[in-house]
Design a protein around this motif. Sequence first.
Motif, PDB file in Angstrom:
ATOM      1  N   LYS A   3      12.069  -8.529 -13.862  1.00  0.00           N
ATOM      2  CA  LYS A   3      11.282  -9.413 -13.022  1.00  0.00           C
ATOM      3  C   LYS A   3       9.986  -9.148 -12.537  1.00  0.00           C
ATOM      4  CE  LYS A   3      16.000 -11.669 -12.023  1.00  0.00           C
ATOM      5  NZ  LYS A   3      16.909 -12.251 -10.665  1.00  0.00           N
ATOM      6  N   SER A   4       9.070 -10.139 -12.606  1.00  0.00           N
ATOM      7  CA  SER A   4       7.834  -9.870 -12.184  1.00  0.00           C
ATOM      8  C   SER A   4       7.001 -11.142 -11.531  1.00  0.00           C
ATOM      9  CB  SER A   4       6.922  -9.513 -13.226  1.00  0.00           C
ATOM     10  OG  SER A   4       5.622  -9.342 -13.024  1.00  0.00           O
ATOM     11  N   ILE A   5       6.349 -11.054 -10.569  1.00  0.00           N
ATOM     12  CA  ILE A   5       5.636 -12.261  -9.932  1.00  0.00           C
ATOM     13  C   ILE A   5       4.423 -12.259 -10.685  1.00  0.00           C
ATOM     14  CG2 ILE A   5       4.360 -13.239  -7.847  1.00  0.00           C
ATOM     15  CD1 ILE A   5       7.289 -13.325  -7.289  1.00  0.00           C
ATOM     16  N   LEU A   6       4.387 -13.335 -11.503  1.00  0.00           N
ATOM     17  CA  LEU A   6       3.255 -13.478 -12.409  1.00  0.00           C
ATOM     18  C   LEU A   6       2.350 -14.701 -11.834  1.00  0.00           C
ATOM     19  CD1 LEU A   6       4.198 -13.127 -16.133  1.00  0.00           C
ATOM     20  CD2 LEU A   6       3.199 -11.531 -14.595  1.00  0.00           C
ATOM     21  N   MET A   7       1.004 -14.585 -12.086  1.00  0.00           N
ATOM     22  CA  MET A   7       0.197 -15.611 -11.667  1.00  0.00           C
ATOM     23  C   MET A   7      -0.691 -16.215 -12.793  1.00  0.00           C
ATOM     24  SD  MET A   7      -2.863 -15.423  -8.813  1.00  0.00           S
ATOM     25  CE  MET A   7      -3.808 -14.159  -9.710  1.00  0.00           C
ATOM     26  N   GLY A 303      10.922 -11.875  -4.937  1.00  0.00           N
ATOM     27  CA  GLY A 303      10.883 -13.086  -5.224  1.00  0.00           C
ATOM     28  C   GLY A 303      10.220 -14.071  -3.909  1.00  0.00           C
ATOM     29  N   GLU A 304      10.257 -13.583  -2.814  1.00  0.00           N
ATOM     30  CA  GLU A 304       9.458 -14.451  -1.814  1.00  0.00           C
ATOM     31  C   GLU A 304       8.091 -13.893  -1.298  1.00  0.00           C
ATOM     32  OE1 GLU A 304      12.107 -14.008   1.793  1.00  0.00           O
ATOM     33  OE2 GLU A 304      13.808 -14.905   0.709  1.00  0.00           O
ATOM     34  N   ARG A 315      -1.685 -14.391  10.036  1.00  0.00           N
ATOM     35  CA  ARG A 315      -1.668 -13.382  10.932  1.00  0.00           C
ATOM     36  C   ARG A 315      -0.341 -13.131  11.411  1.00  0.00           C
ATOM     37  NH1 ARG A 315      -8.022 -13.031  13.153  1.00  0.00           N
ATOM     38  NH2 ARG A 315      -8.850 -13.070  11.082  1.00  0.00           N
ATOM     39  N   LYS A 316       0.897 -13.327  10.828  1.00  0.00           N
ATOM     40  CA  LYS A 316       2.052 -13.307  11.631  1.00  0.00           C
ATOM     41  C   LYS A 316       2.660 -11.872  11.335  1.00  0.00           C
ATOM     42  CE  LYS A 316       3.392 -18.095  11.180  1.00  0.00           C
ATOM     43  NZ  LYS A 316       4.408 -19.143  10.578  1.00  0.00           N
ATOM     44  N   THR A 317       2.005 -11.065  10.395  1.00  0.00           N
ATOM     45  CA  THR A 317       2.725  -9.717  10.114  1.00  0.00           C
ATOM     46  C   THR A 317       1.895  -8.554  11.323  1.00  0.00           C
ATOM     47  OG1 THR A 317       1.180  -9.390   8.403  1.00  0.00           O
ATOM     48  CG2 THR A 317       3.147 -10.570   7.821  1.00  0.00           C
ATOM     49  N   THR A 318       2.478  -7.853  11.398  1.00  0.00           N
ATOM     50  CA  THR A 318       1.984  -6.456  12.002  1.00  0.00           C
ATOM     51  C   THR A 318       2.305  -5.220  11.239  1.00  0.00           C
ATOM     52  OG1 THR A 318       4.005  -6.454  13.401  1.00  0.00           O
ATOM     53  CG2 THR A 318       2.261  -7.525  14.203  1.00  0.00           C
ATOM     54  N   GLY A 319       1.449  -4.409  11.408  1.00  0.00           N
ATOM     55  CA  GLY A 319       1.801  -3.091  10.519  1.00  0.00           C
ATOM     56  C   GLY A 319       1.864  -3.070   9.344  1.00  0.00           C
ATOM     57  N   GLN A 320       2.896  -2.333   8.655  1.00  0.00           N
ATOM     58  CA  GLN A 320       3.235  -2.261   7.212  1.00  0.00           C
ATOM     59  C   GLN A 320       4.303  -3.232   6.818  1.00  0.00           C
ATOM     60  OE1 GLN A 320       0.909  -0.450   6.416  1.00  0.00           O
ATOM     61  NE2 GLN A 320       0.681   0.481   8.494  1.00  0.00           N
ATOM     62  N   THR A 321       3.994  -3.887   5.510  1.00  0.00           N
ATOM     63  CA  THR A 321       5.032  -4.932   5.018  1.00  0.00           C
ATOM     64  C   THR A 321       5.045  -4.233   3.528  1.00  0.00           C
ATOM     65  OG1 THR A 321       3.877  -6.461   6.246  1.00  0.00           O
ATOM     66  CG2 THR A 321       5.075  -7.294   4.278  1.00  0.00           C
ATOM     67  N   ILE A 322       6.512  -4.655   3.063  1.00  0.00           N
ATOM     68  CA  ILE A 322       6.638  -4.098   1.589  1.00  0.00           C
ATOM     69  C   ILE A 322       7.247  -5.362   1.175  1.00  0.00           C
ATOM     70  CG2 ILE A 322       6.800  -1.523   2.074  1.00  0.00           C
ATOM     71  CD1 ILE A 322       9.798  -1.732   2.039  1.00  0.00           C
ATOM     72  N   LEU A 323       7.576  -5.358  -0.332  1.00  0.00           N
ATOM     73  CA  LEU A 323       8.204  -6.356  -1.145  1.00  0.00           C
ATOM     74  C   LEU A 323       9.354  -5.297  -1.543  1.00  0.00           C
ATOM     75  CD1 LEU A 323       5.607  -8.202  -2.921  1.00  0.00           C
ATOM     76  CD2 LEU A 323       6.778  -9.032  -0.928  1.00  0.00           C
ATOM     77  N   VAL A 324      10.483  -5.977  -1.820  1.00  0.00           N
ATOM     78  CA  VAL A 324      11.863  -5.067  -2.143  1.00  0.00           C
ATOM     79  C   VAL A 324      12.249  -5.635  -3.765  1.00  0.00           C
ATOM     80  CG1 VAL A 324      14.206  -4.413  -1.823  1.00  0.00           C
ATOM     81  CG2 VAL A 324      12.427  -4.716   0.274  1.00  0.00           C
ATOM     82  N   PRO A 325      12.023  -4.921  -4.590  1.00  0.00           N
ATOM     83  CA  PRO A 325      12.002  -5.440  -6.015  1.00  0.00           C
ATOM     84  C   PRO A 325      13.647  -5.733  -6.277  1.00  0.00           C
ATOM     85  CG  PRO A 325      11.129  -3.132  -6.143  1.00  0.00           C
ATOM     86  CD  PRO A 325      11.528  -3.425  -4.609  1.00  0.00           C
TER      87      PRO A 325
END
Length: 325
Positions: A3-7, A303-304, A315-325
């Motif tokens: 699965k891949s997020i494609l644009m 997927g999100e 600007r709702k995020t702070t610090g570090q963010t990751i996507l989980v495959p």
Amino acid sequence: MSKSILMHENGGPEKMQLEEVEVGKPGPGEVKIKHTAIGLNFIDVYTRSGLYKTPLPNAVGREAAGVIVEVGPRTKGFKKGDRVAYCGELGAYCQERIMGVKQLVHVPKGVSDEQAAAIMLKGMTTEYLIDHCAKPWLKKGDIVLFHAAAGGVGLLFGQWAKARGYKAIGTVSSPEKAALAKKNGYKWVINYTKQDVVAEVKKITKGKGVPVVFDGVGKDTWEASLDSLSPRGLMCSFGNASGAVAPQSPGILNAKGSLYLTRPSLGAYTATRADLEASAKSLFKMVKSGKVKIAIDQRYPLGEAAQAHIDLESRKTTGQTILVP
């Protein structure tokens, strides 16, 4: 299949779609990586929007960590089962991928996959900003200004600067972000929604200004950054979170005190294999020492990714963010 997020075209977050792709087998000098964590960075927004032109279709991201599951022929320095991480290699928003080993580094014991995925780009950016780009301008005890102190690079920067003996002023947009910045090494924090940044900087520095400003915001902070510098200070403009700075006359640098301006990139500071390995080694050493602590503040399923971009841009995020495959 993976699965891949494609644009397929540039635009808003909705342009990114989760699709099934055939990964194939690695060729000479390549490996197949199974991602365990994928980093989220503002450069991903620039890629998605088209501000930074890239071939289409693509999987947007540029940073991830994982394990090598297959090695192509004549591939040196890496083997099946190695934990690895990378940044700067377009196409990271996916479960599995094939890539060359030029940008790969080994992840050492004591550093988790999530930490590595979250900080490769931001951490090595912090490393080159403090330890290389601005070093000729600074001595221990100096005061520096950093915009967006509660962001991904900002939280790392505050800790790293403190470890190097510098005193950092950070700008933020809320009391909550101010408290977070203070916990991450900033001696002073300015809420730019309620305070005049230049006036506060001059108050802190007793009218002198700072020798270096680190500005990853761009258009919205350009004037305040220049006006916060002391004579012959360095304006380090390393990002465009609010948009690109409009064309400027070089004369502005003269008028505001014989200032210096640099527009650096991580790619230029890690252009050789030796530079890349040295930067990653310095970053991982800082993390293992405990002088720089990594907090993963947001996790999104792959997927999100669109929602992650929406939250990042607002600007709702702070610090570090990751996507989980």
